[in-house]
Design an enzyme around this catalytic site. Sequence first.
Site, mmCIF file in Angstrom:
data_model
loop_
_atom_site.group_PDB
_atom_site.id
_atom_site.type_symbol
_atom_site.label_atom_id
_atom_site.label_comp_id
_atom_site.label_asym_id
_atom_site.label_seq_id
_atom_site.Cartn_x
_atom_site.Cartn_y
_atom_site.Cartn_z
ATOM 1 N N ARG A 154 -27.972 30.489 70.259
ATOM 2 C CA ARG A 154 -28.031 31.293 71.475
ATOM 3 C C ARG A 154 -28.716 32.616 71.186
ATOM 4 N NH1 ARG A 154 -22.587 32.139 71.497
ATOM 5 N NH2 ARG A 154 -22.503 30.797 69.682
ATOM 6 N N VAL A 184 -16.292 31.186 71.283
ATOM 7 C CA VAL A 184 -17.645 31.468 70.817
ATOM 8 C C VAL A 184 -18.254 32.388 71.864
ATOM 9 C CG1 VAL A 184 -18.083 29.416 69.446
ATOM 10 C CG2 VAL A 184 -18.349 29.304 71.886
ATOM 11 N N CYS A 185 -19.074 33.330 71.464
ATOM 12 C CA CYS A 185 -19.453 34.370 72.404
ATOM 13 C C CYS A 185 -20.837 34.910 72.135
ATOM 14 C CB CYS A 185 -18.520 35.569 72.277
ATOM 15 S SG CYS A 185 -16.809 35.162 72.438
ATOM 16 N N THR A 186 -21.340 35.689 73.075
ATOM 17 C CA THR A 186 -22.525 36.495 72.851
ATOM 18 C C THR A 186 -22.182 37.923 73.264
ATOM 19 O OG1 THR A 186 -23.914 34.603 73.419
ATOM 20 C CG2 THR A 186 -24.970 36.762 73.407
#
Length: 390
Positions: free
Chosen positions: A328, A137-139
């Site tokens: 996020r 999972v990332c930004t």
Amino acid sequence: MKPISVHDFIVISLCLFSQFVRGLEDCRSGMYPPKGPTFKGNVTWYTVNLDLPPSERWTQVIKDKNTELITMVQTIKDLAKGFLDGKLVDLVDEELPLIVDTLPQPFRDEIKGIAAVSGIPLGEITLFNIFYEVFTVCTSIVAEDFNGNIYHARNLDFGLFMGWDRQNKTWTLTEKLKPLVVNVNFQRGNKTIFKSTNFAGYVGILTGIRPGEFSLTMNERFNFDGGYVGILEWILGWRDGMWMGFLTRKVLENATSYEDAKDQLSLTKLLAPAYFILGGNRSGQGCVITRTRINTLDIWELDMKLGRWYVLETNYDHWDEPMIFDDRRTPAMKCMNRTTQANISLASIYDVLSTKPVLNKLTTYTSLMEVSAGSLESYIRDCPNPCTPW
Ligand SMILES: *[C@@H]1O[C@H](CO)[C@@H](O)[C@H](O)[C@H]1NC(C)=O
Ligand SMILES: *[C@@H]1O[C@H](CO)[C@@H](O)[C@H](O)[C@H]1NC(C)=O
Ligand SMILES: *[C@@H]1O[C@H](CO)[C@@H](O)[C@H](O)[C@H]1NC(C)=O
Ligand SMILES: *[C@@H]1O[C@H](CO)[C@@H](O)[C@H](O)[C@H]1NC(C)=O
Ligand SMILES: *[C@@H]1O[C@H](CO)[C@@H](O)[C@H](O)[C@H]1NC(C)=O
Ligand SMILES: *[C@@H]1O[C@H](CO)[C@@H](O)[C@H](O)[C@H]1NC(C)=O
Ligand SMILES: *[C@@H]1O[C@H](CO)[C@@H](O)[C@H](O)[C@H]1NC(C)=O
């Protein structure tokens, strides 16, 4: 499908729980250059020579990182033992070595080479390679300043939502992964073609740059129908579609411009849905490509006329609300908005990526890229308590 439903169940219960323990913090500032408790260390550079036969390319990396790689693979196996009475592990050792021969070149021979150098069974290295396609999972952010400079940055958050270490309040897999993070300089004829931040033992790419041309990151797109089906179909023999991390590698290796990269990333059939985040070398060149396995749902581009000076992607379609227990996006956008286009730079984006919960217990590394400068910097992250589990 049994392991997947157990996994989903755990994710959902943890997510519900996290609503009660989540804490938000005010936008960080002055975090760059990286220092202090959220910065755990620099990432070492390696060279991978594309002129060598694929089986020999990763030898140096694996020799240096073998102990850590063995520990990581063992941890994954220990977790997998919980599934199907341990039969999942047998399946990996018996079936996955056969799967490796169905992978395209040069990936097949690179994976075989890594198994040979490390002494880790081929099936387990193959599993390790599939793992990253599924559990990140990332930004990712691409932003443009008033001078038309494009900045591209990302946090990579990795974990299975399993193996919570209660003593240290960390995710076991995330911690085991941190020592495997390496920067790689891919060369042909002794010249750098592209650079990436990788995990030793993984031959695909999640974060990379072709200096002067484009930068690319991939975020997972959870999609309850279709997410794992393609991977299952591949294992069962219906091999239509490309592994996502292999496509990003192919694009970084062989695409020659931002536009070429955008076309390949939008048009190639995939094994699972994904987001590709692309940055270019001039004003307006930055986009988020939202992919299904078959087609492209949307390309969301920078547009100064509309005041869209950044695009930001976590793991939800940008036109939908993020899931309430994993938002996020709102905190990251709040901090981007507060920074303003006038003060945007790699340093101020690093601040955004250092703000909880954009920075969380799953965050493995932060990368900062600028295409025109050809730069890629990555930093191993830590999120000391109090910190959200994700
Ligand atoms: C990381 O690299 C920077 C720049 O090269 C250096 O100043 C710093 O001391 C390094 N930090 C650690 C913890 O190695
Ligand atoms: C907690 O961290 C310490 C130091 O890194 C390590 O020795 C210990 O094994 C960890 N605890 C658990 C339960 O893994
Ligand atoms: C790359 O450099 C090495 C040492 O500098 C040299 O021996 C080799 O021939 C060069 N290879 C190519 C393809 O130019
Ligand atoms: C890039 O192109 C070269 C030459 O056509 C090919 O040998 C190589 O396998 C390609 N790279 C990838 C990752 O597909
Ligand atoms: C931007 O990329 C294009 C395509 O690769 C290239 O032709 C052009 O020279 C690059 N521009 C700059 C300023 O580097
Ligand atoms: C940030 O700014 C954009 C564009 O003005 C706006 O659409 C968005 O709602 C803002 N988000 C937050 C969290 O402030
Ligand atoms: C601009 O960004 C830098 C780096 O994050 C920060 O230290 C500084 O306070 C910011 N300046 C303003 C006016 O917001």
